[in-house]
Write an enzyme that holds these catalytic residues in place. Structure first.
Site, short mmCIF file in Angstrom:
data_model
loop_
_atom_site.label_atom_id
_atom_site.label_comp_id
_atom_site.label_asym_id
_atom_site.label_seq_id
_atom_site.Cartn_x
_atom_site.Cartn_y
_atom_site.Cartn_z
N TYR A 144 0.86 -1.19 0.00
CA TYR A 144 0.00 0.00 0.00
C TYR A 144 0.88 1.23 0.00
O TYR A 144 1.86 1.30 0.74
CB TYR A 144 -0.89 0.00 1.25
CG TYR A 144 -1.81 1.20 1.37
CD1 TYR A 144 -2.85 1.41 0.47
CD2 TYR A 144 -1.62 2.14 2.39
CE1 TYR A 144 -3.69 2.51 0.58
CE2 TYR A 144 -2.47 3.24 2.51
CZ TYR A 144 -3.50 3.43 1.61
OH TYR A 144 -4.34 4.51 1.71
N ASP A 239 9.16 2.80 0.01
CA ASP A 239 8.11 3.41 0.81
C ASP A 239 8.31 2.95 2.25
O ASP A 239 7.90 1.86 2.63
CB ASP A 239 6.73 3.00 0.29
CG ASP A 239 5.60 3.64 1.08
OD1 ASP A 239 5.87 4.19 2.18
OD2 ASP A 239 4.45 3.59 0.62
N LYS A 267 4.09 8.58 9.23
CA LYS A 267 3.85 7.93 10.52
C LYS A 267 4.86 8.38 11.60
O LYS A 267 4.72 9.47 12.12
CB LYS A 267 3.77 6.41 10.33
CG LYS A 267 2.56 6.12 9.40
CD LYS A 267 2.12 4.71 9.24
CE LYS A 267 0.80 4.71 8.46
NZ LYS A 267 0.73 3.83 7.34
C1 PLP Z 1 0.13 4.41 5.91
C2 PLP Z 1 0.92 4.21 4.68
C3 PLP Z 1 0.87 5.12 3.61
C4 PLP Z 1 -0.11 6.26 3.57
O1 PLP Z 1 0.13 7.19 4.57
P1 PLP Z 1 -1.08 8.18 4.98
O2 PLP Z 1 -0.43 9.10 5.96
O3 PLP Z 1 -2.14 7.31 5.56
O4 PLP Z 1 -1.51 8.87 3.75
C5 PLP Z 1 1.72 4.93 2.56
N1 PLP Z 1 2.59 3.91 2.53
C6 PLP Z 1 2.65 3.00 3.53
C7 PLP Z 1 3.65 1.91 3.46
C8 PLP Z 1 1.80 3.11 4.63
O5 PLP Z 1 1.84 2.19 5.58
#
Ligand code: PLP
Length: 433
Positions: A144, A239, A267
């Site tokens: 994701y 990511d 995060k």
């Molecule tokens: C949570 C997440 C996102 C998206 O971040 P948001 O702050 O919710 O937009 C993107 N990549 C990864 C791997 C994530 O866990």
């Protein structure tokens, strides 16, 4: 456990917020329950509006490595708020946090702050496309990267077919530029590169996958991706929105000793306030406006409260913390495995650093196919039985559990004791309690 106030609020919420929530997984749909409304949180504890208390393993989905509302953070945040909540102009805090990030992850020679992980990932891909003058990207099934159009795509009938949108509202055009590979399968990546020569701008990957449940990279997988990207002139984008600062201060790239071209953060970097960031080699990031032509902007980017939280959060990442977290995670993983065995429930526990997912399946889980083989009905029964015993788990089989500095050995013992009963509930018959 009385949840009258939560139930009433959920009814009201559904009349104003789509599905009653502001982010889908919070609705508890996939575990057959209705959401709890939270009144307050502190340390490793959530308290709902009916006054029930829970040991929390969601921890706001990852940012809260130091636990809920740590005292030191509250102090600096209050002081920062006294100086104003947003300037719309540069502040020293952005420079400080940027330099701090670069000290921890030297590959981020330049950093741009944004307000979410979604923004970070979509902006990093924009830079990669500008740098390579190519349009297609490769992503992995089950990874994701936020909800930008081009990421909401799944493979069609085979890995080589064009992507089809996973969500209505995403155009076929956006989907066509996204190719899907299988996690931990370098051959699937190589096939896509060979079939789309000189067309792939970037490969984006969660170096430690956390969004199909926790799936760590196999030996050599990340290095193999680096080599394939180099061979085909594509940008490698890590990511690290979950893994950054979570598996160690240097993120997954520090742990694996693999240098991506671009990195996405989120995060933990915001310590519970809305922050994301992307960065990489200076010459790539110099494409970003106003240094270069790639447009990307944000009214609240580099927000002083968010930067203050990020600085406090990163300043407090000590080696002892990671040792403590992995010790607790090992204790929890071991206890869950034993409890499942005793209850006769087939469970695979994937654990890494302070992340963990018990998959209700007999098969080892190393990619999307094996993850989705898990018994989500059993997870739902387990989830509800744990909740009834005061343990708040991710309301989905396909999410990681997060530990924090605030979790104690006693919390873990209580969780394992609850799991002994909950695994029995997961076998099929609901039990009261
Ligand atoms: C949570 C997440 C996102 C998206 O971040 P948001 O702050 O919710 O937009 C993107 N990549 C990864 C791997 C994530 O866990």
């Amino acid at each position: 456990m009385a949840t009258r106030r939560s139930t009433r609020l959920f009814t009201r919420a559904q009349q104003i917020l789509p599905g009653g929530v502001d982010s889908p997984v919070r609705a508890f749909k996939s575990v057959g329950a209705t959401p709890l409304f939270i009144a307050r949180a502190s340390g490793a504890t959530l308290e709902d509006v009916d006054g029930n208390r829970y040991i929390d393993y969601v921890m706001s989905w990852g940012p809260l490595i130091h636990g809920h509302a740590p005292k030191g953070l509250l102090k600096v945040l209050k002081a920062a708020a006294d100086r104003g909540t947003s300037y719309g102009a540069p502040s020293p805090l952005e420079v400080e946090l940027g330099e701090k990030v670069r000290r921890l992850m030297p590959g981020l020679q330049r950093v741009r702050f944004v307000s979410s992980g979604t923004e970070a990932a979509m902006s990093a891909v924009r830079v990669a496309r500008a740098a390579t003058r190519r349009e297609k990207i490769i992503k992995f099934e089950g990874c994701y990267h936020g909800h930008a159009d081009g990421f909401l795509v799944q493979a069609g009938s085979g890995a080589l077919t064009l992507g089809v949108p996973t969500s209505p509202g995403v155009t076929r055009g956006a989907a066509n530029d996204t190719l899907i590979a299988s996690y931990n399968d370098l051959d699937s990546v190589e096939r896509l590169f060979n079939a789309n020569r000189s067309e792939i701008a970037a490969l984006i990957v969660e170096p430690i996958a956390g969004n199909m449940g926790l799936v760590p990279p196999a030996d050599g997988f990340l290095r193999g991706l680096r080599e394939l990207c180099d061979a085909h002139g594509a940008m490698l984008v890590f990511d690290e929105v979950i893994s950054g600062f979570r598996v160690g201060p240097g993120g997954a790239q520090g742990w694996a000793r693999v240098q991506p071209d671009l990195t996405c953060l989120g995060k933990i970097i915001g310590g519970g306030l809305p922050v994301g960031a992307y960065g990489g080699r200076a010459e790539l990031m110099s494409l970003v406006a106003p240094a270069g032509p790639v447009y990307q902007a944000g009214t609240l980017s580099g927000n002083p409260l968010a930067m203050t939280a990020g600085l406090w959060c990163l300043d407090n990442l000590k080696p002892a913390l990671y040792k403590q977290l992995s010790g607790l995670t090992t204790q929890l993983a071991g206890g869950l495995a034993e409890a499942a065995r005793d209850a006769g429930v087939p469970v695979q526990i994937n654990a890494f650093g302070s992340l963990l997912t018990p998959f209700f399946t007999r098969q080892p889980v190393r990619d999307y196919g094996s993850a989705t083989g898990a018994d989500t009905g059993a997870y739902g029964r387990f989830f509800r039985a744990m909740l009834a015993r005061g343990v708040y788990l991710p309301p989905s089989q396909f999410e990681a559990w997060f530990l924090s500095a605030a979790h104690t050995k006693r919390d873990i013992d209580r969780t394992i004791a609850a799991a002994r009963l909950a695994f029995r509930a997961a076998r099929g018959h609901e039990e009261g309690g």
